[in-house]
Design a protein around this motif. Structure first.
Motif, PDB file in Angstrom:
ATOM      1  N   GLU A 127      19.949  86.534  19.208  1.00 23.45           N
ATOM      2  CA  GLU A 127      18.753  86.876  19.988  1.00 23.45           C
ATOM      3  C   GLU A 127      19.007  86.898  21.499  1.00 23.45           C
ATOM      4  O   GLU A 127      18.166  86.489  22.296  1.00 23.45           O
ATOM      5  CB  GLU A 127      17.598  85.949  19.631  1.00 23.45           C
ATOM      6  N   LEU A 128      20.186  87.419  21.873  1.00 20.99           N
ATOM      7  CA  LEU A 128      20.504  87.581  23.289  1.00 20.99           C
ATOM      8  C   LEU A 128      20.006  88.934  23.760  1.00 20.99           C
ATOM      9  O   LEU A 128      20.025  89.906  23.007  1.00 20.99           O
ATOM     10  CB  LEU A 128      22.017  87.487  23.507  1.00 20.99           C
ATOM     11  N   ASP A 129      19.571  89.011  25.027  1.00 18.29           N
ATOM     12  CA  ASP A 129      19.176  90.303  25.568  1.00 18.29           C
ATOM     13  C   ASP A 129      20.401  90.981  26.189  1.00 18.29           C
ATOM     14  O   ASP A 129      21.488  90.414  26.230  1.00 18.29           O
ATOM     15  CB  ASP A 129      18.018  90.170  26.554  1.00 18.29           C
ATOM     16  N   ALA A 130      20.210  92.209  26.667  1.00 20.04           N
ATOM     17  CA  ALA A 130      21.328  93.012  27.175  1.00 20.04           C
ATOM     18  C   ALA A 130      22.060  92.324  28.328  1.00 20.04           C
ATOM     19  O   ALA A 130      23.293  92.337  28.387  1.00 20.04           O
ATOM     20  CB  ALA A 130      20.833  94.387  27.597  1.00 20.04           C
ATOM     21  N   GLU A 131      21.316  91.728  29.234  1.00 18.42           N
ATOM     22  CA  GLU A 131      21.939  91.046  30.381  1.00 18.42           C
ATOM     23  C   GLU A 131      22.782  89.853  29.922  1.00 18.42           C
ATOM     24  O   GLU A 131      23.882  89.628  30.423  1.00 18.42           O
ATOM     25  CB  GLU A 131      20.877  90.587  31.380  1.00 18.42           C
ATOM     26  N   GLU A 132      22.264  89.086  28.978  1.00  9.38           N
ATOM     27  CA  GLU A 132      22.995  87.917  28.478  1.00  9.38           C
ATOM     28  C   GLU A 132      24.278  88.335  27.763  1.00  9.38           C
ATOM     29  O   GLU A 132      25.325  87.693  27.931  1.00  9.38           O
ATOM     30  CB  GLU A 132      22.111  87.100  27.532  1.00  9.38           C
ATOM     31  N   ILE A 133      24.202  89.417  27.000  1.00  9.63           N
ATOM     32  CA  ILE A 133      25.399  89.900  26.309  1.00  9.63           C
ATOM     33  C   ILE A 133      26.420  90.396  27.325  1.00  9.63           C
ATOM     34  O   ILE A 133      27.616  90.093  27.215  1.00  9.63           O
ATOM     35  CB  ILE A 133      25.031  90.997  25.287  1.00  9.63           C
ATOM     36  N   ASP A 181      26.783  89.407  30.316  1.00 10.16           N
ATOM     37  CA  ASP A 181      27.343  88.222  30.977  1.00 10.16           C
ATOM     38  C   ASP A 181      28.434  87.584  30.126  1.00 10.16           C
ATOM     39  O   ASP A 181      29.444  87.119  30.647  1.00 10.16           O
ATOM     40  CB  ASP A 181      26.259  87.184  31.272  1.00 10.16           C
ATOM     41  N   GLU A 182      28.242  87.569  28.798  1.00 13.38           N
ATOM     42  CA  GLU A 182      29.235  86.979  27.900  1.00 13.38           C
ATOM     43  C   GLU A 182      30.430  87.894  27.676  1.00 13.38           C
ATOM     44  O   GLU A 182      31.524  87.419  27.356  1.00 13.38           O
ATOM     45  CB  GLU A 182      28.604  86.621  26.556  1.00 13.38           C
ATOM     46  N   LEU A 183      30.222  89.190  27.804  1.00 18.37           N
ATOM     47  CA  LEU A 183      31.295  90.177  27.627  1.00 18.37           C
ATOM     48  C   LEU A 183      31.432  90.962  28.929  1.00 18.37           C
ATOM     49  O   LEU A 183      30.913  92.072  29.062  1.00 18.37           O
ATOM     50  CB  LEU A 183      30.959  91.119  26.459  1.00 18.37           C
ATOM     51  N   PRO A 184      32.121  90.410  29.914  1.00 22.69           N
ATOM     52  CA  PRO A 184      32.140  91.012  31.253  1.00 22.69           C
ATOM     53  C   PRO A 184      32.793  92.391  31.347  1.00 22.69           C
ATOM     54  O   PRO A 184      32.678  93.047  32.384  1.00 22.69           O
ATOM     55  CB  PRO A 184      32.889  89.979  32.102  1.00 22.69           C
ATOM     56  N   SER A 185      33.432  92.858  30.280  1.00 29.00           N
ATOM     57  CA  SER A 185      34.051  94.188  30.330  1.00 29.00           C
ATOM     58  C   SER A 185      33.038  95.306  30.086  1.00 29.00           C
ATOM     59  O   SER A 185      33.381  96.485  30.191  1.00 29.00           O
ATOM     60  CB  SER A 185      35.194  94.291  29.316  1.00 29.00           C
ATOM     61  N   ILE A 186      31.777  94.941  29.766  1.00 26.97           N
ATOM     62  CA  ILE A 186      30.754  95.959  29.536  1.00 26.97           C
ATOM     63  C   ILE A 186      29.509  95.668  30.373  1.00 26.97           C
ATOM     64  O   ILE A 186      29.282  94.544  30.791  1.00 26.97           O
ATOM     65  CB  ILE A 186      30.370  96.071  28.043  1.00 26.97           C
ATOM     66  N   THR A 187      28.732  96.722  30.584  1.00 29.58           N
ATOM     67  CA  THR A 187      27.504  96.602  31.376  1.00 29.58           C
ATOM     68  C   THR A 187      26.295  96.464  30.453  1.00 29.58           C
ATOM     69  O   THR A 187      26.379  96.738  29.254  1.00 29.58           O
ATOM     70  CB  THR A 187      27.298  97.854  32.249  1.00 29.58           C
ATOM     71  N   SER A 188      25.171  96.107  31.032  1.00 25.03           N
ATOM     72  CA  SER A 188      23.950  95.992  30.230  1.00 25.03           C
ATOM     73  C   SER A 188      23.549  97.361  29.670  1.00 25.03           C
ATOM     74  O   SER A 188      22.987  97.439  28.570  1.00 25.03           O
ATOM     75  CB  SER A 188      22.819  95.362  31.031  1.00 25.03           C
ATOM     76  N   GLU A 189      23.843  98.450  30.387  1.00 28.82           N
ATOM     77  CA  GLU A 189      23.546  99.790  29.883  1.00 28.82           C
ATOM     78  C   GLU A 189      24.392 100.092  28.647  1.00 28.82           C
ATOM     79  O   GLU A 189      23.906 100.695  27.679  1.00 28.82           O
ATOM     80  CB  GLU A 189      23.795 100.853  30.964  1.00 28.82           C
ATOM     81  N   GLN A 190      25.645  99.674  28.664  1.00 24.35           N
ATOM     82  CA  GLN A 190      26.504  99.869  27.498  1.00 24.35           C
ATOM     83  C   GLN A 190      26.016  99.019  26.318  1.00 24.35           C
ATOM     84  O   GLN A 190      26.067  99.464  25.173  1.00 24.35           O
ATOM     85  CB  GLN A 190      27.957  99.538  27.838  1.00 24.35           C
ATOM     86  N   VAL A 191      25.554  97.823  26.609  1.00 21.03           N
ATOM     87  CA  VAL A 191      24.993  96.958  25.565  1.00 21.03           C
ATOM     88  C   VAL A 191      23.794  97.645  24.922  1.00 21.03           C
ATOM     89  O   VAL A 191      23.688  97.728  23.694  1.00 21.03           O
ATOM     90  CB  VAL A 191      24.578  95.578  26.136  1.00 21.03           C
ATOM     91  N   GLU A 192      22.886  98.161  25.730  1.00 20.08           N
ATOM     92  CA  GLU A 192      21.692  98.824  25.215  1.00 20.08           C
ATOM     93  C   GLU A 192      22.063 100.033  24.363  1.00 20.08           C
ATOM     94  O   GLU A 192      21.459 100.274  23.312  1.00 20.08           O
ATOM     95  CB  GLU A 192      20.776  99.224  26.367  1.00 20.08           C
ATOM     96  N   ALA A 193      23.072 100.784  24.785  1.00 20.17           N
ATOM     97  CA  ALA A 193      23.511 101.947  24.013  1.00 20.17           C
ATOM     98  C   ALA A 193      24.089 101.525  22.666  1.00 20.17           C
ATOM     99  O   ALA A 193      23.821 102.161  21.638  1.00 20.17           O
ATOM    100  CB  ALA A 193      24.535 102.747  24.809  1.00 20.17           C
ATOM    101  N   ALA A 194      24.870 100.457  22.651  1.00 15.70           N
ATOM    102  CA  ALA A 194      25.454  99.970  21.391  1.00 15.70           C
ATOM    103  C   ALA A 194      24.362  99.491  20.439  1.00 15.70           C
ATOM    104  O   ALA A 194      24.409  99.772  19.234  1.00 15.70           O
ATOM    105  CB  ALA A 194      26.455  98.858  21.671  1.00 15.70           C
ATOM    106  N   ILE A 195      23.364  98.801  20.966  1.00 14.49           N
ATOM    107  CA  ILE A 195      22.250  98.334  20.131  1.00 14.49           C
ATOM    108  C   ILE A 195      21.486  99.531  19.570  1.00 14.49           C
ATOM    109  O   ILE A 195      21.170  99.577  18.376  1.00 14.49           O
ATOM    110  CB  ILE A 195      21.325  97.392  20.935  1.00 14.49           C
ATOM    111  N   GLU A 196      21.203 100.507  20.409  1.00 12.42           N
ATOM    112  CA  GLU A 196      20.487 101.705  19.961  1.00 12.42           C
ATOM    113  C   GLU A 196      21.294 102.444  18.887  1.00 12.42           C
ATOM    114  O   GLU A 196      20.744 102.889  17.875  1.00 12.42           O
ATOM    115  CB  GLU A 196      20.217 102.628  21.145  1.00 12.42           C
ATOM    116  N   PHE A 197      22.599 102.552  19.088  1.00 10.88           N
ATOM    117  CA  PHE A 197      23.471 103.199  18.108  1.00 10.88           C
ATOM    118  C   PHE A 197      23.388 102.497  16.758  1.00 10.88           C
ATOM    119  O   PHE A 197      23.216 103.131  15.712  1.00 10.88           O
ATOM    120  CB  PHE A 197      24.916 103.199  18.615  1.00 10.88           C
ATOM    121  N   MET A 198      23.489 101.165  16.764  1.00 10.74           N
ATOM    122  CA  MET A 198      23.452 100.409  15.512  1.00 10.74           C
ATOM    123  C   MET A 198      22.072 100.468  14.862  1.00 10.74           C
ATOM    124  O   MET A 198      21.964 100.542  13.641  1.00 10.74           O
ATOM    125  CB  MET A 198      23.882  98.964  15.759  1.00 10.74           C
ATOM    126  N   GLU A 199      21.014 100.454  15.661  1.00  9.73           N
ATOM    127  CA  GLU A 199      19.664 100.568  15.090  1.00  9.73           C
ATOM    128  C   GLU A 199      19.461 101.929  14.457  1.00  9.73           C
ATOM    129  O   GLU A 199      18.835 102.037  13.402  1.00  9.73           O
ATOM    130  CB  GLU A 199      18.614 100.271  16.155  1.00  9.73           C
TER     131      GLU A 199
END
Length: 87
Positions: free
Chosen positions: A50-56, A58-76
């Motif tokens: 239940e982490l949000d894009a910013e938290e993810i 922060d934990e994975l510094p090689s990606i941005t929150s925009e990339q996180v959101e895209a990955a979540i959207e892709f999987m959904e």
């Protein structure tokens, strides 16, 4: 000279972020282009921990929150279309 390493490349754009799948990286799992971060890793961090894009990001510094959101959207989208979430 022909490249001795053959691989398939599949690119999908989500919010201008490319989600790619290449047989020679992460066993062909969809990942954020230019990284070894799989879309399902990001999705699990979001859905299970239940982490949000910013938290993810922060934990994975090689990606941005925009990339996180895209990955979540892709999987959904995969989930909604009945495709397996894991390779």
């Amino acid at each position: 000279m022909q490249n001795l390493i053959s691989f398939q490349l599949q690119k999908i754009m989500f919010n201008m972020v490319e989600i790619v799948s290449t047989s020679d990286t992460l066993g062909g799992k969809p990942r954020i282009e230019g990284t070894r971060v799989s879309a399902d890793q990001v999705y699990e961090m979001h859905s299970i921990r239940e982490l949000d894009a910013e938290e993810i990001a922060d934990e994975l510094p090689s990606i941005t929150s925009e990339q996180v959101e895209a990955a979540i959207e892709f999987m959904e989208d995969r989930k909604d279309s009945g495709q397996p979430l894991k390779a």
